[in-house]
Design an enzyme around this catalytic site. Structure first.
Site, short mmCIF file in Angstrom:
data_model
loop_
_atom_site.label_atom_id
_atom_site.label_comp_id
_atom_site.label_asym_id
_atom_site.label_seq_id
_atom_site.Cartn_x
_atom_site.Cartn_y
_atom_site.Cartn_z
N TYR A 75 1.01 -1.02 0.08
CA TYR A 75 0.20 -0.18 -0.36
C TYR A 75 1.25 0.83 -0.17
O TYR A 75 0.56 2.48 -0.60
CB TYR A 75 -0.83 0.28 0.94
CG TYR A 75 -1.75 1.03 1.29
CD1 TYR A 75 -3.52 0.83 0.42
CD2 TYR A 75 -1.53 2.34 1.31
CE1 TYR A 75 -4.13 2.03 0.49
CE2 TYR A 75 -2.69 3.55 1.65
CZ TYR A 75 -4.02 2.71 0.85
OH TYR A 75 -4.57 4.56 1.02
N PHE A 127 -8.32 20.93 -25.04
CA PHE A 127 -8.30 19.69 -24.64
C PHE A 127 -9.51 18.97 -23.60
O PHE A 127 -9.42 20.00 -22.80
CB PHE A 127 -7.00 18.46 -24.33
CG PHE A 127 -7.98 16.55 -24.52
CD1 PHE A 127 -7.32 16.39 -25.38
CD2 PHE A 127 -8.02 16.38 -23.17
CE1 PHE A 127 -8.74 14.70 -25.44
CE2 PHE A 127 -8.48 14.84 -23.26
CZ PHE A 127 -8.43 14.38 -24.80
N THR A 128 -10.97 18.14 -24.25
CA THR A 128 -11.99 17.90 -23.51
C THR A 128 -11.34 18.63 -22.09
O THR A 128 -12.03 19.15 -21.32
CB THR A 128 -12.24 16.95 -23.48
OG1 THR A 128 -11.79 15.70 -23.84
CG2 THR A 128 -13.19 17.30 -25.25
N ASP A 218 1.31 19.77 -21.20
CA ASP A 218 0.49 18.26 -21.27
C ASP A 218 1.28 17.92 -22.00
O ASP A 218 1.56 17.78 -23.39
CB ASP A 218 -0.51 18.74 -21.88
CG ASP A 218 -1.88 17.09 -22.03
OD1 ASP A 218 -1.24 15.99 -22.09
OD2 ASP A 218 -3.03 17.14 -22.16
N LYS A 261 -1.34 6.93 -23.94
CA LYS A 261 -0.64 7.20 -24.94
C LYS A 261 0.15 6.83 -25.11
O LYS A 261 1.17 5.94 -25.25
CB LYS A 261 -1.33 8.80 -25.61
CG LYS A 261 -2.35 9.38 -24.68
CD LYS A 261 -4.22 8.59 -24.67
CE LYS A 261 -4.78 9.63 -24.27
NZ LYS A 261 -5.47 10.67 -23.70
N ARG A 385 -14.91 14.33 -33.73
CA ARG A 385 -14.13 15.58 -33.08
C ARG A 385 -14.75 17.22 -33.89
O ARG A 385 -13.93 17.17 -34.71
CB ARG A 385 -12.67 15.80 -32.85
CG ARG A 385 -11.37 14.66 -32.10
CD ARG A 385 -12.24 15.16 -30.51
NE ARG A 385 -12.07 14.01 -29.41
CZ ARG A 385 -12.21 14.00 -28.45
NH1 ARG A 385 -13.32 14.48 -28.14
NH2 ARG A 385 -11.76 13.38 -27.63
N PHE A 451 -19.91 14.67 -25.28
CA PHE A 451 -19.35 13.71 -26.72
C PHE A 451 -20.17 11.66 -26.14
O PHE A 451 -20.25 11.05 -26.55
CB PHE A 451 -18.63 13.76 -27.28
CG PHE A 451 -17.31 13.82 -27.01
CD1 PHE A 451 -17.47 14.50 -25.68
CD2 PHE A 451 -16.85 12.61 -26.39
CE1 PHE A 451 -16.01 15.26 -25.04
CE2 PHE A 451 -15.28 12.80 -25.43
CZ PHE A 451 -15.20 13.89 -24.97
C1 LIG Z 1 -6.29 11.44 -23.61
C2 LIG Z 1 -5.93 12.91 -22.87
C3 LIG Z 1 -6.10 13.19 -21.50
C4 LIG Z 1 -6.75 13.18 -20.55
O1 LIG Z 1 -6.40 11.32 -20.28
P1 LIG Z 1 -6.43 10.44 -19.69
O2 LIG Z 1 -6.01 9.32 -19.70
O3 LIG Z 1 -8.04 9.90 -21.04
O4 LIG Z 1 -7.97 11.31 -18.37
C5 LIG Z 1 -5.28 14.98 -21.60
N1 LIG Z 1 -4.47 15.49 -22.66
C6 LIG Z 1 -4.39 14.91 -23.76
C7 LIG Z 1 -4.40 15.58 -24.80
C8 LIG Z 1 -5.02 13.68 -23.98
O5 LIG Z 1 -5.43 13.53 -25.04
#
Ligand SMILES: *Cc1c(COP(=O)(O)O)cnc(C)c1O
Length: 469
Positions: A75, A127-128, A218, A261, A385, A451
Site C-alpha cells: 500500500y 482538450f476536453t 500536457d 497514450k 471531434r 460526446f
Molecule cells: C487523453 C488525453 C488527456 C486525458 O487523459 P486520460 O488518461 O484520458 O484521463 C489529456 N490530454 C490529452 C491531450 C489527451 O489526449
C-alpha cells in the site's frame, strides 16, 4: 535491381493474438441504432477495427507483461513506484512525480492547486478533460494556438505552436499574476496530432519565465512530438528521441501525463513538477482524490509496466513505425481525394467532415453522422471531434469549432497494414456515396463531456442542391 523499400515495417513480431469478429450490415444497423448513433456507446464485440482512440488500447510488449508479475503491491512505499518515478525523472527530468489513475486525475490536481477563480489559463487549443478541469477550478481557458492550426489544409509543419502575440495579449489583458499557468500540449490532439517546434517551446518558456508564469506541459503525446522535431527541425536530426524529449521538458515547470497514450499501457498517468511547494500541495490532494502518493490509483504492476513502456516508447524504430503506420493510412486517403487534416498527424487521421458532407449544416452534426455511417459501412469505429465534442459555453450556446472532424485513431502496435487497407477502402466507398448521408440531432444531451454519453437520431435528408430527386 533494387526493390523499392517501404519506409517502415512493424519492428516486432506477434506473440499473442485476439480474434476479431466481422459483422453483417444488418447486425450493424441494429447496433448503431441501439447505441443512439454514438460510436462511444457501441459494444466492443460489435466492432471490427477499433479506431475510437489510442488511449489505453496499445499492445503491451512481452517485457511489459513480464513486469506485471514483478509489481510490488504494498500500500505504501511500493518499490514499483520508485522505479517508475526514477524512470520518469530520467526521461522527462522533473523532480517530483505524483501518480494518478490517468491523465485527467493529474489535470484535476494541477488545476485545483494552481488556478484561482477568474484566472486565465492560456493553452494551445483546448482538450476536453483539460479545459473542463481548468473551468471547474474557476479558470478561463484562452486559446493561443497559431492560426494555422484552425485551417485543416495548411501545411505548416508546427501547427501545435503557441502564438506569442496571442499569449502576450492574454497577459496584458489579465496581468501576469492572473495567468495561472500556460497549458502547453505536445502534438496537439484536437488540432490533428500536430507538433510544436523546439524553438516555440523555448521561446514560450523564456517569455513566461521573465513574467513569473509557470509553463505546464500536457505531455500525453510528447514523444510523438519529439519524433516530429527530429525529422522536421534543423539541428535535431542527429539527436535521440530521449535527448529531444528531455530538452522539451527543460522548457517547462511540470507536466500532466496520460500514460495511456505514449507509454504503451492500458491505464496510468501522473503529474510531475519541479517546485517543492507545488509537489507538497498536490500530494495532499492526491491522497484525497486518487490514492496514496506512492500509487495514486495504479496497482504496483501498472507502475512497472508504465516504466518499461517509457523505455520502449522512445525507441526510434518504435516511434517511426508508429507514426509511419498513421502516415500510410493518410497517404492512401489523400491519393483517393479524401479531405483529411494535413500535414498527417502523429496518432490519428482526421477526416474533414465539413468537406466530406458539405450538404450538412454544422448544427446537423456532420462529423457525428460520418462516424456513425463509417461504422455502418464496415464495422470500423471512429469518433467525432467537432461541434459535439466542443460542448456548450457557460451561456448555454454551442461552441462552434472551425474544425469539424472524424478521428481515426490508431492504437499502438495493435493493427497491421492490411487492417489499414480495409479502413481506407471503406472510407473511399463512403466518399463515393457521400451525398446520401444524413445529419443527426440530439435526443439526449449530458451536461458535461456530452460526446461520451449523448444519443442521437437521424434528421430527414434534405435533397442536395442541384440534384434531381
Ligand atoms: C487523453 C488525453 C488527456 C486525458 O487523459 P486520460 O488518461 O484520458 O484521463 C489529456 N490530454 C490529452 C491531450 C489527451 O489526449
Amino acid at each position: 535491381m533494387t526493390l523499392p523499400r517501404r519506409s517502415w515495417a512493424e519492428p516486432f513480431k506477434i506473440k499473442a493474438v485476439e480474434p476479431l469478429r466481422i459483422t453483417t450490415r444488418e447486425e450493424r444497423e441494429v447496433c448503431i441504432r441501439e447505441a443512439g448513433y454514438n460510436t462511444f456507446l457501441l459494444k466492443s464485440k460489435d466492432v471490427y477495427i477499433d479506431l475510437l482512440t489510442d488511449s489505453g488500447t496499445s499492445a503491451m510488449s512481452a517485457r511489459q507483461w513480464a513486469a506485471l508479475m514483478m509489481g510490488d503491491e504494498a500500500y505504501a512505499g511500493s518499490e514499483s513506484f520508485y522505479e517508475m518515478a526514477d524512470t520518469i525523472k530520467e526521461y522527462y527530468g522533473y523532480e517530483h512525480v505524483i501518480p494518478t489513475h490517468q491523465g485527467r486525475g493529474a489535470e484535476h490536481l494541477l488545476s485545483q492547486a494552481l488556478i484561482k477563480k477568474g484566472d486565465a489559463v492560456p493553452g494551445n487549443m483546448y482538450f476536453t478533460t483539460t479545459r473542463l478541469h481548468q473551468e471547474i477550478a474557476g479558470g478561463i481557458f484562452v486559446d493561443v494556438i497559431v492560426d494555422e492550426a484552425h485551417d485543416p489544409e495548411n501545411l505548416f509543419p508546427f501547427k501545435g505552436n503557441i502564438d506569442l502575440a496571442k499569449l502576450e495579449k492574454v497577459v496584458k489583458e489579465y496581468g501576469a499574476k492572473k495567468v495561472a499557468y500556460v497549458s502547453f500540449e505536445g502534438n496537439v490532439n484536437m488540432a490533428g496530432g500536430q507538433p510544436a517546434s523546439m524553438q516555440n517551446f523555448r521561446e514560450v518558456y523564456e517569455y513566461c519565465k521573465e513574467r513569473g508564469i509557470p509553463v505546464m506541459l500536457d505531455a500525453t503525446r510528447l514523444i510523438e512530438n519529439a519524433y516530429f522535431i527530429k525529422i522536421r527541425e534543423r539541428g535535431y536530426e542527429n539527436k535521440t528521441i530521449k535527448e529531444i524529449l528531455k530538452e522539451i521538458c527543460s522548457y517547462s515547470d511540470g507536466c500532466t501525463m496520460s500514460s495511456k497514450k505514449d507509454h504503451l499501457v492500458n491505464i496510468g498517468g501522473f503529474l510531475a513538477v519541479n517546485d517543492d511547494e507545488l509537489a507538497r500541495k498536490t500530494r495532499e490532494l492526491v491522497v484525497v482524490y486518487e490514492g496514496l502518493h506512492t500509487y495514486g490509483g495504479m496497482a504496483g504492476r501498472d507502475m512497472l509496466a508504465l516504466a518499461q513502456g517509457i523505455r520502449e516508447a522512445v525507441d526510434f524504430d518504435h516511434i517511426r513505425a508508429r507514426i509511419g503506420q498513421v502516415e500510410y493510412l493518410g497517404e492512401k486517403l489523400i491519393e483517393h481525394g479524401i479531405p483529411i487534416v494535413r500535414p498527417i498527424g502523429g496518432h490519428a487521421i482526421y477526416l474533414n467532415a465539413r468537406k466530406f458532407l458539405p450538404h450538412l449544416d454544422q448544427e446537423e452534426l456532420p462529423a457525428q453522422a460520418l462516424a456513425a455511417e463509417l461504422y455502418l459501412e464496415s464495422g470500423v469505429r471512429a469518433m467525432e471531434r467537432g461541434i459535439v465534442s466542443s460542448g456548450r459555453a457557460k451561456d448555454g450556446s454551442n461552441y462552434k469549432p472551425k474544425l469539424e472532424l472524424v478521428r481515426l485513431t490508431i492504437p499502438r502496435r495493435v493493427y497491421t497494414q492490411a487492417h489499414m487497407d480495409v479502413v481506407w477502402e471503406s472510407i473511399v466507398s463512403l466518399w463515393e456515396r457521400r451525398d446520401t448521408i444524413k445529419g443527426l440531432r440530439f435526443v439526449y444531451e449530458p451536461q458535461n463531456l456530452r460526446f461520451f454519453l449523448a444519443r442521437f437520431e437521424p434528421v430527414e435528408a434534405k435533397v442536395p442542391a442541384g440534384r434531381a430527386v
